[in-house]
Design a protein around this motif. Sequence first.
Motif, PDB file in Angstrom:
ATOM      1  N   ALA A   1       2.673  -0.455  17.355  1.00 20.00           N
ATOM      2  CA  ALA A   1       4.140  -0.449  17.354  1.00 20.00           C
ATOM      3  C   ALA A   1       4.613   0.175  16.050  1.00 20.00           C
ATOM      4  O   ALA A   1       3.968   0.026  15.003  1.00 20.00           O
ATOM      5  CB  ALA A   1       4.684  -1.868  17.486  1.00 20.00           C
ATOM      6  N   THR A   2       5.738   0.889  16.124  1.00 17.99           N
ATOM      7  CA  THR A   2       6.316   1.525  14.950  1.00 17.99           C
ATOM      8  C   THR A   2       7.807   1.756  15.164  1.00 17.99           C
ATOM      9  O   THR A   2       8.274   1.785  16.306  1.00 17.99           O
ATOM     10  CB  THR A   2       5.618   2.861  14.620  1.00 17.99           C
TER      11      THR A   2
ATOM     12  N   ILE B   1       6.565   9.137  18.543  1.00 16.94           N
ATOM     13  CA  ILE B   1       5.122   8.887  18.657  1.00 16.94           C
ATOM     14  C   ILE B   1       4.835   8.130  19.950  1.00 16.94           C
ATOM     15  O   ILE B   1       5.505   7.154  20.261  1.00 16.94           O
ATOM     16  CB  ILE B   1       4.595   8.077  17.454  1.00 16.94           C
ATOM     17  N   ARG B   2       3.794   8.584  20.663  1.00 10.99           N
ATOM     18  CA  ARG B   2       3.346   7.878  21.870  1.00 10.99           C
ATOM     19  C   ARG B   2       2.024   7.161  21.646  1.00 10.99           C
ATOM     20  O   ARG B   2       1.776   6.120  22.240  1.00 10.99           O
ATOM     21  CB  ARG B   2       3.200   8.866  23.023  1.00 10.99           C
TER      22      ARG B   2
ATOM     23  N   ALA C   1      -3.085  12.070  17.257  1.00 10.71           N
ATOM     24  CA  ALA C   1      -1.757  11.647  17.707  1.00 10.71           C
ATOM     25  C   ALA C   1      -1.324  12.332  18.990  1.00 10.71           C
ATOM     26  O   ALA C   1      -1.793  13.412  19.336  1.00 10.71           O
ATOM     27  CB  ALA C   1      -0.740  11.943  16.610  1.00 10.71           C
ATOM     28  N   ASP C   2      -0.401  11.663  19.654  1.00 10.96           N
ATOM     29  CA  ASP C   2       0.318  12.236  20.777  1.00 10.96           C
ATOM     30  C   ASP C   2       1.764  11.779  20.649  1.00 10.96           C
ATOM     31  O   ASP C   2       2.050  10.708  20.107  1.00 10.96           O
ATOM     32  CB  ASP C   2      -0.266  11.768  22.111  1.00 10.96           C
TER      33      ASP C   2
ATOM     34  N   PRO D   1       8.829  17.645  20.077  1.00 11.13           N
ATOM     35  CA  PRO D   1       9.284  17.777  18.689  1.00 11.13           C
ATOM     36  C   PRO D   1       8.380  17.044  17.698  1.00 11.13           C
ATOM     37  O   PRO D   1       8.102  17.542  16.605  1.00 11.13           O
ATOM     38  CB  PRO D   1      10.688  17.160  18.697  1.00 11.13           C
ATOM     39  N   PHE D   2       7.874  15.870  18.070  1.00 10.25           N
ATOM     40  CA  PHE D   2       6.959  15.137  17.193  1.00 10.25           C
ATOM     41  C   PHE D   2       5.694  15.950  16.943  1.00 10.25           C
ATOM     42  O   PHE D   2       5.241  16.077  15.806  1.00 10.25           O
ATOM     43  CB  PHE D   2       6.595  13.769  17.794  1.00 10.25           C
ATOM     44  N   ARG D   3       5.097  16.494  18.023  1.00  8.64           N
ATOM     45  CA  ARG D   3       3.855  17.278  17.861  1.00  8.64           C
ATOM     46  C   ARG D   3       4.089  18.486  16.972  1.00  8.64           C
ATOM     47  O   ARG D   3       3.256  18.814  16.121  1.00  8.64           O
ATOM     48  CB  ARG D   3       3.310  17.697  19.235  1.00  8.64           C
ATOM     49  N   TRP D   4       5.223  19.137  17.117  1.00  6.81           N
ATOM     50  CA  TRP D   4       5.556  20.309  16.299  1.00  6.81           C
ATOM     51  C   TRP D   4       5.698  19.919  14.830  1.00  6.81           C
ATOM     52  O   TRP D   4       5.110  20.554  13.953  1.00  6.81           O
ATOM     53  CB  TRP D   4       6.850  20.939  16.836  1.00  6.81           C
ATOM     54  N   VAL D   5       6.439  18.865  14.558  1.00  7.87           N
ATOM     55  CA  VAL D   5       6.629  18.397  13.173  1.00  7.87           C
ATOM     56  C   VAL D   5       5.306  17.916  12.592  1.00  7.87           C
ATOM     57  O   VAL D   5       4.988  18.183  11.427  1.00  7.87           O
ATOM     58  CB  VAL D   5       7.705  17.291  13.105  1.00  7.87           C
TER      59      VAL D   5
END
Length: 157
Positions: free
Chosen positions: A92-93, A98-99, A122-123, A127-131
């Motif tokens: 959890a975060t 983030i998935r 990570a997955d 936008p998260f993957r790009w950053v």
Amino acid sequence: MARRLRPVDLGFVGAAPVRLVFAREVSASPEQVFRALAEDLPGWTQWFPTVALARSTDGGAGREIRLRGGTRLVETVLVAKEPEVYAYRVDATNAPGIRALVEEWRLAPRGTGTRVQWTFAADGTAPFRWVFRLARAGLGRTFRDAVTSLDRRLTRA
């Protein structure tokens, strides 16, 4: 409030859509490095510059981490095999996008010291993957500085 992430296992380290891997050699022994990673969680605040709080939960089966800037993480330890590997999954975060996230620390003897390898697997949203990929250089510097600081801390005595 914290969001629950997908519960992945250690196999995710090799299968994650985004993997960042960093390595550095230090003077400290694998046993010293492992103990600092797995057993001295409050000590992380002394050598890892982004960590504001680190504490063990569930009798060592979990971790609570707070980063400078306000990110909070609740984690499960996936493996703690001294002195070779220490890995944990974020459950959890409050960080967006983030998935799934696993961090793995692999330690290998190198002469009288240790090769420390840190993998972020990570997955998340596009936008998260790009950053996350853009953050590679900054995470690499953070890793280098943290492991150098840890080595100084462990070899002072």
